[in-house]
Write a protein that holds these residues in place. Sequence first.
Motif, PDB file in Angstrom:
ATOM      1  N   MET A   1      -3.338  11.109   1.066  1.00 37.94           N
ATOM      2  CA  MET A   1      -4.109   9.910   0.696  1.00 37.94           C
ATOM      3  C   MET A   1      -5.571  10.115   1.087  1.00 37.94           C
TER       4      MET A   1
ATOM      5  N   ARG B   1      -8.909   5.324   1.032  1.00 43.12           N
ATOM      6  CA  ARG B   1      -7.811   4.448   0.633  1.00 43.12           C
ATOM      7  C   ARG B   1      -7.101   3.840   1.844  1.00 43.12           C
ATOM      8  N   SER B   2      -7.004   4.618   2.909  1.00 46.53           N
ATOM      9  CA  SER B   2      -6.399   4.021   4.107  1.00 46.53           C
ATOM     10  C   SER B   2      -7.439   3.237   4.899  1.00 46.53           C
TER      11      SER B   2
ATOM     12  N   ALA C   1      -8.034  -0.492   4.341  1.00 49.55           N
ATOM     13  CA  ALA C   1      -6.939  -1.388   4.725  1.00 49.55           C
ATOM     14  C   ALA C   1      -6.722  -1.437   6.236  1.00 49.55           C
ATOM     15  N   TYR C   2      -7.670  -0.893   7.014  1.00 51.74           N
ATOM     16  CA  TYR C   2      -7.484  -0.899   8.472  1.00 51.74           C
ATOM     17  C   TYR C   2      -7.241  -2.301   9.053  1.00 51.74           C
TER      18      TYR C   2
ATOM     19  N   GLN D   1      -5.548  -4.620   7.951  1.00 49.67           N
ATOM     20  CA  GLN D   1      -4.135  -4.952   7.740  1.00 49.67           C
ATOM     21  C   GLN D   1      -3.220  -3.972   8.479  1.00 49.67           C
ATOM     22  N   VAL D   2      -3.480  -2.676   8.345  1.00 49.30           N
ATOM     23  CA  VAL D   2      -2.540  -1.728   8.949  1.00 49.30           C
ATOM     24  C   VAL D   2      -2.741  -1.604  10.465  1.00 49.30           C
ATOM     25  N   TYR D   3      -3.950  -1.812  10.945  1.00 46.58           N
ATOM     26  CA  TYR D   3      -4.200  -1.693  12.387  1.00 46.58           C
ATOM     27  C   TYR D   3      -3.958  -3.012  13.121  1.00 46.58           C
TER      28      TYR D   3
ATOM     29  N   ARG E   1       1.776   6.842  14.448  1.00 42.39           N
ATOM     30  CA  ARG E   1       1.333   7.637  13.310  1.00 42.39           C
ATOM     31  C   ARG E   1       2.225   7.295  12.125  1.00 42.39           C
ATOM     32  N   LEU E   2       1.655   6.995  10.975  1.00 40.34           N
ATOM     33  CA  LEU E   2       2.487   6.748   9.801  1.00 40.34           C
ATOM     34  C   LEU E   2       2.791   8.067   9.099  1.00 40.34           C
ATOM     35  N   TYR E   3       1.762   8.865   8.848  1.00 41.36           N
ATOM     36  CA  TYR E   3       1.980  10.241   8.434  1.00 41.36           C
ATOM     37  C   TYR E   3       0.682  11.017   8.553  1.00 41.36           C
TER      38      TYR E   3
ATOM     39  N   VAL F   1      -6.293  14.197   7.509  1.00 40.81           N
ATOM     40  CA  VAL F   1      -6.424  12.952   8.273  1.00 40.81           C
ATOM     41  C   VAL F   1      -5.054  12.518   8.808  1.00 40.81           C
ATOM     42  N   ILE F   2      -5.071  11.910   9.980  1.00 48.02           N
ATOM     43  CA  ILE F   2      -3.861  11.304  10.545  1.00 48.02           C
ATOM     44  C   ILE F   2      -3.917   9.818  10.212  1.00 48.02           C
TER      45      ILE F   2
ATOM     46  N   TYR G   1      -2.733   6.139  10.830  1.00 52.57           N
ATOM     47  CA  TYR G   1      -2.088   5.304  11.845  1.00 52.57           C
ATOM     48  C   TYR G   1      -1.736   3.939  11.273  1.00 52.57           C
TER      49      TYR G   1
END
Lengths: 131, 352, 384
Positions: free
Chosen positions: A1, A5-6, A9-10, A12-14, A110-112, A119-120, A122
């Motif tokens: 990704m 793109r990630s 959305a930090y 929301q995902v963080y 870690r999600l992937y 990139v890692i 999270y």
Amino acid sequence: MPPARSWRAYPQVYRLEAARCKKCGKVSFPPRLVCNKCGEREFDRFNMKRTGKVVTHTIIRTPSDEFSGEAPFAVGVVEMDGGGRLTTQIADVSFDELKIGLPVQMEFRRLYTEGDAGVIHYGHKAVPIRQ
Amino acid sequence: MAVGIIGYGAHLPRRRIKVEEIAKVWGADAPSYKKGLELREKSVPALDEDTITLSVEATRNALARAGIDAKDIGAVYVGSESHPYAVKPSGVTVAEAIGATPDCHCADFEFACKAGSEGMFVAYGLVKAGLIKYGLGIGADTSQGAPGDALEYSAAAGAAAFIMGADDDRMIATIDDSYSFMTDTPDFWRREHQFYPSHGGRFTGEPAYFRTVTGAIKGMLEKSSMKPGDFKYVIFHQPNGKFPKRAGKQLGFNFEQIDVGRLVPTLGNTYSGASPLGLTAVLDVAEPGDRVLMCSYGSGAGSDAFVLTVKDRVREVRDLAPKTRWMLDENVTYLEYGEYAKLRRKIRLAAH
Amino acid sequence: MRDVAVIGVGMQKWGELWAKSARDIFVESALLAMDDAGVDKIDSMYVGCMAPGVFDAQEHLGSLMADYLGQRNIPSTRVESACASGGLAFRMAYMDVASGMHDIVLAGGVEKMTDISGSDATHALATAADMKWEGVSGVTFPGLYAMMAVAHMEKYGTTREQLAHVAVKNHDNGSMNSRAQFPMKITVDGVINSVKVADPLNILDCSPITDGAAAAILVPADMVKKFKKPGVKVTGSGHATDTIALHDREDLTTLAAVNAAAEQAYKMAGKGPSDMDFVEVHDCFTIAEIIVSESLGLFERGKGGPAAESGETSLTGRMPINPSGGLKSKGHPVGATGIAQVVEITEQLRGEGGPRQVKNARVALAQNMGGSGGSSVVHILEVM
């Protein structure tokens, strides 16, 4: 990704940022511009509670390549306390304790990862509440 | 102005591996390792746990006890020798996850096992200087020991987070004084691009750990005009179970003072997290008025020592997050070496 | 709107077609349909295909397929609605003819899935889910349907054996279909003991990864007499959507898009579930057939499992489901599946069903579905 793109959305995902409809109270995660229950366009942003319950679940045994090293792993739909639903991995769980209604909390994980050089990503995974 | 800890929290992975399980693979004598290291098992991070994830969870526990708005945290410092990226800060991810960004200073520290106390020291110093309202210092590691090396029996994972502040009504423990002791002592190192660290074997003992730790504690006692008997608890860096006991004995501390903060026999060496985690375990049980001495150690080499006084608020807040000994003793699962090797990425996988 | 009829269908054997490209298999099936109808020129065409860019590194299929079908210059449109792409292509063709815009319209579907690895195909199919908010968990398509199965089992007591009966019945039917990818018979024990994919679903609960194509020719009903074969009339057409993410649905044990699309089609045809002589449904997983059979109103909520177990849905049962063998046995080249359902129904209603002919079949329903039920297309076809 791609990182952008990630990154976008930090919130929301963080921080599990969601939006509560000002008219009907339905929680949208992630936030939307239009409530999918009543059509309202005004929302209050808030961070969801990090505790909830498993609504349904499965164990993924044949994943796509990004997750191949982690299989088998549990996945579930979780309803957060105070509203909001999401699909998440359920980590640190023994498969025979998976059940509808299992109380869980969201932990930062870690999600992937994008290979050895990328990139890692999270975000959160659910883990059973044991205390 | 009294400055000190207004929030503290720990986080430990749930997986463990026993010394016997590692010894079996390498044909080593488990009883002699257990006796020699005074260490029975160690924590192992899952594939999805790293210094950043453990730091976020420890910080959330610290925030639960502090009861502050994360927006008021003016500095986030993550001390670790296992930052997930060689280039890209760990601190910003922690700050973003807790909601401290963007009005915040972030930095990553690295000083072998001393990086955590560095972050604590700098956060404390900035609050004391009046530059920030609250500062967050974290010690976290998911350390690797080379397969078969003595370090493999101890290299563990865990994190401790401390929020420093000057609010009297939130004060859990004041930091009354500090002292640091540094020399160039090459006892343990990891060069760029190397996966596992190297060490000087027995050179890591007397001329490194013991000289530095005793130097720091003697300096701390002299500076603060205190003596070992003034402290209820002392927390040492704990690369194994034996070193802190021996250092304590040399300095005139008894086992009761040492043992509450000595987590290593069932946790392993959490590197930058080691003495900070010991401090969280002490705060979980300490009573108001107790004096606490903490002394980190990082190879290379140096120690940071702090004198703390526990305040009344500790009783109100310690149950607001999981206690360190609970995370250490309960809710654990044991791994076989094969699973451990997979989780620690010691197995060579096909390229994708 | 004009009445519309199907006057030709075409489909070849599905499977791992190593020697054939996507355009080869599409054109072969399209030509079979054109020959079946007796036409060599069409006015317009629709190509159902889900993910040629991911599976085959090729987009712009509308032009590509028209060009290779020898129909250069006609309007040709690729239609995408994940695994419902074929069904939706058929609906677009239906609307094209019904509106009076064009007379002879081809509805085709194709997917070339086997060139990439199984895990890459799993990823490609997962793009039909909400990649950002479901995919990030590592959940796969079998995983999403497995989560519906867990919820359905909890709510209604649906059993592992009942799921297996769906697969066994579809393979029984597929064993009589020369075009099926996996025409072998299987047993309930065989399903339950097959390799686990996403608990409680095993590999024999899952439709396979398939290369395949199918095509149909639609014309105004009043033109049917001009062609070779009897026409089959399209009397109902419905299409509906639902949340893209499974977790956004209040009830995980039903498929609202299927229900809504079916209601539209029933109303248009003036028929109800009990009027159907048989149905072809989207059994991408065994649990999908059970929930779809309930959402179509063929069985009460919670009765889909017992119906499968008791044989009610077998070829000789009260409501035969998937005489073709379904996606399970026939294969599931995703973009082609919705068209293949129409191929089966057209042949059955013409009495060309061979050993799996449903007796006296005059009305049948095709239900095609995208993603975890984020879209569904339903058609009702009748003997003219």
